[in-house]
Design a protein around this motif. Sequence first.
Motif: not given
Lengths: 393, 286
Positions: B7-10, B50-51, B61-62, B74-78
């Motif tokens: 799920v990608l958001d904004h 980015l993913i 958020t990804i 799981q948040e992938l960003v960072g």
Amino acid sequence: MRRVPAVVLFAIGALTCVGLDLAYDGLVSWDRGSKFWLHILVVCAINVLGATSLNVVNGMAGQFSIGHAGFVGIGAYLGGAIVSNLALALKIPVAALKDNLSLGQSFLLLPVALVVVGLVCAAIGFVVGLPSLRLRGDYLAIVTLGFSEIVRLTVLGISADSATNPLTRAIASLGGSLGYRGPKVGEDYLGVPSVAGPFWTVGIAALAVFLALRLKRSGFGRALRAVREDEIAAAAVGVDPAKYKVTAFVLAAAGAGVAGALLAVQRDGPGIVGPANMKFDKSFEVITMVILGGSGSVSGAAIGAVLYTVIFYASEEALHQLAQAVPAFGSVDAAALRMTLFATALIVVMLVRTQGLFGERELFEKKADDGTPKPPSPSSDDATGTAKEALAS
Amino acid sequence: MSDDLLVLDHVEKRFGGLKAVSDVGFRVPRGSIFGLIGPNGAGKTTVFNLITGVYRADVGTIRLRSAAEGGREQELVGKAPSAIAAAGVARTFQNIRLFASMTVIENVLVAGELHRRAGLIGEVWRTKHAREDEHAVRARARKLLASMGLADVEEAPATSLPYGSQRRLEIARALMLEPKLLLLDEPAAGLNYGEAESLKAQIRALRDEYALTVVLVEHNMQVVMGVCERIHVLDHGITIAEGTPSEVRANPKVIAAYLGEEPTSEGEGEAGGESETAARPEAKAP
Ligand SMILES: Nc1ncnc2c1ncn2[C@@H]1O[C@H](COP(=O)(O)OP(=O)(O)OP(=O)(O)O)[C@@H](O)[C@H]1O
Ligand SMILES: [Mg+2]
């Protein structure tokens, strides 16, 4: 070809090293004769260890370090200091310490010293490896050079009068530009004892080559090469470049430190550890060995080190002989001659065989890129089977 | 609520003054083949980067969701790229990135590192674990290479392979990770009609065999329209449409983006340099 069990190989290797060591002991006089060549064997072994360790970081991991001499130097000072103080603490008579120690005595001193040196240098290698996470190529090279220069200048720059706290006093006790000559015994310095003969030097170098080969062929070595080839692609398949690069630095530093310690306490050694051990041209020497032999090839780097050392001494010996026959040659500077020889050799390698004598291959290893499949490794017997099945289906 | 794996958001990413991706969001259903299309420079590869953590999203958020309903997210960003790979996200690269000096099978074996139990010392010592793992990893690598039609070139240098084989090798390497999510960046580039047809079948077969979810970036409409269940369309970093292949194909905004602001479905589509069959969403799809 039947495989010889590792234990048997180790036993044969250890016995050979003991034999060499005793042979060394038996040759009493230092007369540019047989002992000269046995001593060269010791130096060869130490250089093999230096080149093998540098090859892990420069060849396998592809991180160009030109500060190897910094680790060698730290190992030399630390190893020299531990061995000489330990020898006094163990009450080995001072008179005996002025001469070559026996193999038996060396067992009292060296294991402790080498383990401590290896661990300390590994820790320093970790710190020096950290910049490799952000810097690459020339920039990283400059950081490693900076490291070795900082170490050298620190030793040079702190004298006994300027030492005010325990740390600076400890550094000052390393002797600055005069070099480290062991602790003071009465009026005189003890001198760094001559402990490590062929048993330790050849034995450890052989062990290092063996371990480096295994490292290269392990999954870890494969991942290390993948990081060297393409960090982004490596990370994309779960290989953390940071972990692998820093580990390479740690391993290389530990190996270099041990090489330095052996250099300091070798049989018929100089009895003194000088800051010149850490100069850039020492790093350059090791780089030359690796590049001559083939960066990334364990056997290549080792053979490069042996060639370098033999040429080093042979040119000196040849000049010596020549000067006796023709007095005019007496004025030729051996060091300058050597530099010219190696510079020429490097230029020739760069022109004719960029990848060094071996490239990335090992001795007795077939080329992979000539279309013929490599000889199957012991574990790959089922390989051809699967391939055939696939072709048949 | 549908069962989405990714799920990608904004999500937003700037390069200096350029907004390569702005406010992009989409959900990739578990087990689906999901298309991500758009003209050249639309931001597709950037979304993949980015993913996979090559770049870090400036905003948004990804998230990767585990299989269980209401399961862990799981948040992938960072996260570091290697950690994201370990979480089950594998990819191929638009401009092939193989390990050049290594053989075909070594390229695949590298991706088996994660599934080893032995550490550095264990591997050098060749403990039982290390030998077993090496054996298992090799067997699996061979199987993958065979399924990609590369069994007879295992020991060849990776870069000696023809272009199409290199692309398949990248897929084999990605699968070696045992991923949940496979991101394919233009796998059909440079393939002819017949090869593209078999690629379609292959993508479906892989999805079924390895229980994958696939996100496909592709200019070749024959492939995209034929194999994707849903398609997300980007242009200049902005979402312009999402839907089934037929919905997307009929969407005037999509047609305009591909044909350069010209709202007709005929005419010379000036869509972008690389591939001609590529750029037209209305191009023949079976
Ligand atoms: N590292 C970067 N630095 C600066 N700009 C970048 C970077 N990566 C991508 N861009 C820019 O971001 C925009 C989107 O690029 P991206 O590669 O994601 O497009 P794409 O949709 O994959 O295109 P193509 O179909 O040509 O592969 C382009 O304008 C590109 O120039
Ligand atoms: Mg792209």
